[in-house]
Design a protein around this motif. Structure first.
Motif, PDB file in Angstrom:
ATOM      1  N   ASN A   1       0.781  -1.276   0.038  1.00  0.00           N
ATOM      2  CA  ASN A   1      -0.091   0.064  -0.118  1.00  0.00           C
ATOM      3  C   ASN A   1       0.901   1.273  -0.012  1.00  0.00           C
ATOM      4  OD1 ASN A   1      -1.376   2.128   1.819  1.00  0.00           O
ATOM      5  ND2 ASN A   1      -3.112   1.112   0.681  1.00  0.00           N
ATOM      6  N   LEU A   2       1.846   1.308   0.763  1.00  0.00           N
ATOM      7  CA  LEU A   2       2.744   2.415   0.967  1.00  0.00           C
ATOM      8  C   LEU A   2       3.688   2.662  -0.472  1.00  0.00           C
ATOM      9  CD1 LEU A   2       4.096   2.161   4.422  1.00  0.00           C
ATOM     10  CD2 LEU A   2       2.477   3.566   3.750  1.00  0.00           C
ATOM     11  N   GLU A   3       3.999   1.644  -1.141  1.00  0.00           N
ATOM     12  CA  GLU A   3       4.743   1.600  -2.306  1.00  0.00           C
ATOM     13  C   GLU A   3       3.747   2.191  -3.196  1.00  0.00           C
ATOM     14  OE1 GLU A   3       6.011  -2.535  -3.023  1.00  0.00           O
ATOM     15  OE2 GLU A   3       8.066  -1.885  -2.151  1.00  0.00           O
ATOM     16  N   GLN A   4       2.413   1.720  -3.397  1.00  0.00           N
ATOM     17  CA  GLN A   4       1.409   2.418  -4.422  1.00  0.00           C
ATOM     18  C   GLN A   4       1.094   3.888  -4.202  1.00  0.00           C
ATOM     19  OE1 GLN A   4      -2.124  -0.071  -3.713  1.00  0.00           O
ATOM     20  NE2 GLN A   4      -1.274  -1.668  -5.179  1.00  0.00           N
ATOM     21  N   ARG A   5       0.961   4.384  -2.683  1.00  0.00           N
ATOM     22  CA  ARG A   5       0.664   5.894  -2.375  1.00  0.00           C
ATOM     23  C   ARG A   5       2.148   6.512  -2.786  1.00  0.00           C
ATOM     24  NH1 ARG A   5      -0.724   5.850   3.734  1.00  0.00           N
ATOM     25  NH2 ARG A   5      -0.879   7.896   3.116  1.00  0.00           N
ATOM     26  N   ILE A   6       3.348   5.860  -2.671  1.00  0.00           N
ATOM     27  CA  ILE A   6       4.623   6.657  -3.111  1.00  0.00           C
ATOM     28  C   ILE A   6       4.787   6.635  -4.723  1.00  0.00           C
ATOM     29  CG2 ILE A   6       7.169   6.366  -3.299  1.00  0.00           C
ATOM     30  CD1 ILE A   6       7.087   5.118  -0.575  1.00  0.00           C
ATOM     31  N   GLU A   7       4.344   5.637  -5.347  1.00  0.00           N
ATOM     32  CA  GLU A   7       4.115   5.847  -6.975  1.00  0.00           C
ATOM     33  C   GLU A   7       3.247   7.213  -7.198  1.00  0.00           C
ATOM     34  OE1 GLU A   7       3.192   3.054 -10.796  1.00  0.00           O
ATOM     35  OE2 GLU A   7       3.581   2.330  -8.777  1.00  0.00           O
ATOM     36  N   ILE A   8       2.050   7.210  -6.741  1.00  0.00           N
ATOM     37  CA  ILE A   8       1.145   8.027  -7.029  1.00  0.00           C
ATOM     38  C   ILE A   8       1.718   9.608  -6.746  1.00  0.00           C
ATOM     39  CG2 ILE A   8      -1.235   8.987  -6.364  1.00  0.00           C
ATOM     40  CD1 ILE A   8      -2.182   6.035  -5.764  1.00  0.00           C
ATOM     41  N   LEU A   9       2.213   9.564  -5.588  1.00  0.00           N
ATOM     42  CA  LEU A   9       2.882  10.868  -5.138  1.00  0.00           C
ATOM     43  C   LEU A   9       3.916  11.173  -6.078  1.00  0.00           C
ATOM     44  CD1 LEU A   9       2.887  10.701  -1.187  1.00  0.00           C
ATOM     45  CD2 LEU A   9       1.587  12.017  -2.531  1.00  0.00           C
TER      46      LEU A   9
ATOM     47  N   CYS B   1       2.879  12.868  -9.207  1.00  0.00           N
ATOM     48  CA  CYS B   1       2.171  13.980  -9.205  1.00  0.00           C
ATOM     49  C   CYS B   1       3.318  15.144  -9.300  1.00  0.00           C
ATOM     50  CB  CYS B   1       1.479  14.246  -7.780  1.00  0.00           C
ATOM     51  SG  CYS B   1       0.018  13.361  -7.758  1.00  0.00           S
TER      52      CYS B   1
END
Length: 82
Positions: free
Chosen positions: A70-78, A81
């Motif tokens: 989940n954190l890896e996905q959030r980092i990728e999204i950020l 951006c």
């Protein structure tokens, strides 16, 4: 912690656990004498307790894996951006 020792009547090296140390964490594995002091280890219970711990560790590992993903996905999204 495991220890090595030799029985008085043998030259063979053996491995074991200190009853007093086992008693601190698992009193049911270390029977006591008339002074309430642990004097041996019930090794036949060890595999059951280890299996229970392994099962708990697998659950923790699975949860940590989900958190990391989940954190890896959030980092990728950020990062996308930026």
């Amino acid at each position: 912690d495991p220890v090595t020792f030799k029985y008085k009547d043998s030259d063979c090296r053996s491995f074991g656990l200190i009853a007093e140390q086992v008693f601190e964490y698992y009193p049911e594995m270390a029977p006591t004498d008339h002074n309430n002091l642990p004097y041996t280890v019930n090794y036949h219970l060890l595999s059951v307790l280890l299996l229970d711990r392994i099962k708990k560790m697998v659950v923790i590992d699975d949860e940590q894996t989900r958190i990391v993903q989940n954190l890896e996905q959030r980092i990728e999204i950020l990062e996308n951006c930026i």
